[in-house]
Enzyme design. Structure first.
Site, PDB file in Angstrom:
ATOM      1  N   HIS A 284      60.965  86.553  69.229  1.00  0.00           N
ATOM      2  CA  HIS A 284      61.268  85.178  69.612  1.00  0.00           C
ATOM      3  C   HIS A 284      60.197  84.200  69.130  1.00  0.00           C
ATOM      4  O   HIS A 284      60.181  83.052  69.548  1.00  0.00           O
ATOM      5  CB  HIS A 284      61.409  85.075  71.128  1.00  0.00           C
ATOM      6  CG  HIS A 284      62.043  83.791  71.577  1.00  0.00           C
ATOM      7  ND1 HIS A 284      63.327  83.437  71.216  1.00  0.00           N
ATOM      8  CD2 HIS A 284      61.573  82.764  72.322  1.00  0.00           C
ATOM      9  CE1 HIS A 284      63.619  82.260  71.740  1.00  0.00           C
ATOM     10  NE2 HIS A 284      62.578  81.830  72.413  1.00  0.00           N
ATOM     11  N   CYS A 285      59.313  84.642  68.249  1.00  0.00           N
ATOM     12  CA  CYS A 285      58.247  83.743  67.780  1.00  0.00           C
ATOM     13  C   CYS A 285      58.247  83.573  66.263  1.00  0.00           C
ATOM     14  O   CYS A 285      58.512  82.491  65.757  1.00  0.00           O
ATOM     15  CB  CYS A 285      56.882  84.255  68.248  1.00  0.00           C
ATOM     16  SG  CYS A 285      56.589  84.072  70.020  1.00  0.00           S
ATOM     17  N   ILE A 286      57.952  84.647  65.547  1.00  0.00           N
ATOM     18  CA  ILE A 286      57.718  84.518  64.107  1.00  0.00           C
ATOM     19  C   ILE A 286      58.941  83.990  63.354  1.00  0.00           C
ATOM     20  O   ILE A 286      58.797  83.132  62.487  1.00  0.00           O
ATOM     21  CB  ILE A 286      57.219  85.851  63.520  1.00  0.00           C
ATOM     22  CG1 ILE A 286      55.873  86.217  64.161  1.00  0.00           C
ATOM     23  CG2 ILE A 286      57.036  85.734  62.010  1.00  0.00           C
ATOM     24  CD1 ILE A 286      55.325  87.544  63.710  1.00  0.00           C
TER      25      ILE A 286
END
Length: 444
Positions: A284-286
């Site tokens: 859910h970030c990169i």
């Protein structure tokens, strides 16, 4: 501001600081996901009374019953927190009025079609703050977002709706989450916190709070700096992953072992940081954060050429993996087993995992697809269909034409692959490291 109002505001600041210093402040954490839940338990461990908020009633019920939904947090730790009577979980947002500090840890996804930021969860959290918040609360946003969100979406909305002054009547700051699921080397308390408040007082109060939780604080001059710092951290990784993915694909065509190349380059003690290729970029970030920066930059008429190119390369990796798996099979409508559905090793987190694209690509070409993941018993595909994890045994794996190692969980016994009949397409170089020899292995 008249003298009486100013004195009242100063007293409010001093009272809040005193509550933080003495751990008497009640902390509310909005969102009991991969960020908010660990933070809430860390606050309990540090002596605070904590209310964990989540609008998912099923999740609230599970947590209240002592059942953790996150692999990194064992049930015993959750139950210990509940037994202290200093931790409660609730879907009742009216309890916000009891809190002195509110930390927003809600999802900030992208619209999947156009990759446009979706701040609906933040908007909902602020709606709850407007409805139930009170004077002299400290409101901190941890969710990843584009620069300007804390100021415009939170501080200015609160000030306008509640007719309160930022930095005197209430306090707002941004401090990006940096939790790394599956990484046992760094606990919440070990990771430095970047903190940027709307005013100096906001920064000081937020820094005071986090200094009771983590070992290192890095104050910055504004929320915009803190918001952009988080985006830079993960955009840096996204771009470099794209570089190594492109190198891997080209090295394969040049008949050069990319993994040996990486090991050789990594011997340089300066000027090189090791990145490794993979079947796609998940979590859910990169794969999300660069597009928050891209969106705000493009809105201002600015270009993001490196992000655009990195997206082209990384988004194509799952398709490249599926195409190459078919080539290895040497026939249409083959049977394929995918090992690992999580986006990274040793987690039960399938968010944005490239496994979904790989499965759908292969199924669309008539292949029979199964998967095995010791941490994820079932998954739902985008077409609404569901799949269950199959056993990982010698008898099971020999039914397939190709096995794709997608996620290199440490608990998997890769020695089972020795003398296996299928071709092993190892996208993680795990067979070499785990000595699963005597099998037909092809690396990324």
């Amino acid at each position: 501001m008249n003298t009486v109002t100013k004195e009242a505001s100063n007293l409010g600041q001093k009272r809040l600081l005193h509550l933080i210093e003495t751990k008497q402040a009640i902390v509310g954490v909005l969102g009991m996901g991969y960020v908010g839940f660990p933070l809430a338990l860390e606050c309990v461990d540090k002596g605070y009374n904590v209310i964990g908020f989540d609008k998912n009633s099923e999740k609230v019920s599970l947590l209240a019953a002592g059942s953790s939904h996150i692999q990194d947090i064992e049930d015993d730790r959750l139950n210990s927190a509940l037994q202290t009577k200093r931790f409660q979980v609730s879907a009742d947002m009216s309890l916000i009025q009891k809190c002195d500090i509110i930390v927003i840890c809600v999802p900030t996804p992208l619209d999947k079609k156009d990759k446009i930021p979706d701040l609906s969860y933040i908007d909902s959290a602020v709606d709850s703050m407007i409805a139930y918040g009170r004077q002299h609360q400290l409101l901190i946003l941890e969710s990843t977002t584009y620069p300007g969100t804390t100021k415009k979406k939170i501080a200015e909305r609160m000030a306008s709706s509640r007719r309160m002054e930022i930095g005197t009547d209430f306090f707002t700051a941004y401090s990006p989450e940096r939790i790394d699921p599956g990484n046992s080397q760094y606990e919440v308390s070990d990771i430095p916190k970047v903190v940027g408040g709307i005013t100096q007082t906001c920064t000081e109060l937020a820094s005071a709070f986090y200094s009771t939780i983590v070992t290192s604080i890095h104050p910055v001059t504004s929320p915009e700096v803190a918001e952009t710092a988080k985006l830079l951290e993960n955009t840096y990784r996204y771009v470099n992953i794209a570089l190594i993915n492109e190198m891997a694909l080209n090295c394969r065509e040049l008949d050069i072992d990319i993994w040996e190349v990486i090991c050789a380059a990594d011997t340089k003690p300066f000027g090189f940081q090791k990145f490794i290729p993979g079947p796609g970029v998940g979590g859910h970030c990169i794969p999300i954060d660069p597009f928050y920066f891209k969106w705000i930059a493009n809105e201002k008429g600015l270009q993001t050429k490196l992000i655009d190119l990195a997206d082209e390369i990384n988004s194509n990796m799952p398709i490249s993996v599926s195409d190459y798996a078919l080539k290895l099979a040497g026939k249409d409508k083959c049977s394929i087993l995918i090992i690992g559905a999580a986006y990274k090793k040793n987690t039960n987190d399938p968010r944005e995992s490239s496994v979904f694209t790989i499965m759908e690509e292969l199924m669309g070409k008539g292949c029979t697809i199964d998967y095995h993941d010791p941490f994820i018993s079932k998954i739902s595909l985008n077409d609404g269909s569901r799949k269950q994890s199959v056993p990982f045994t010698k008898e099971q794996i020999n039914q397939y034409d190709v096995i794709i190692i997608h996620t290199d969980h440490d608990v998997i016994d890769y020695s089972i692959l020795k003398d296996a009949s299928p071709i092993i397409f190892d996208t993680r170089n795990v067979c070499r490291e785990k000595s699963a020899d005597n099998c037909r292995v092809v690396t990324l």
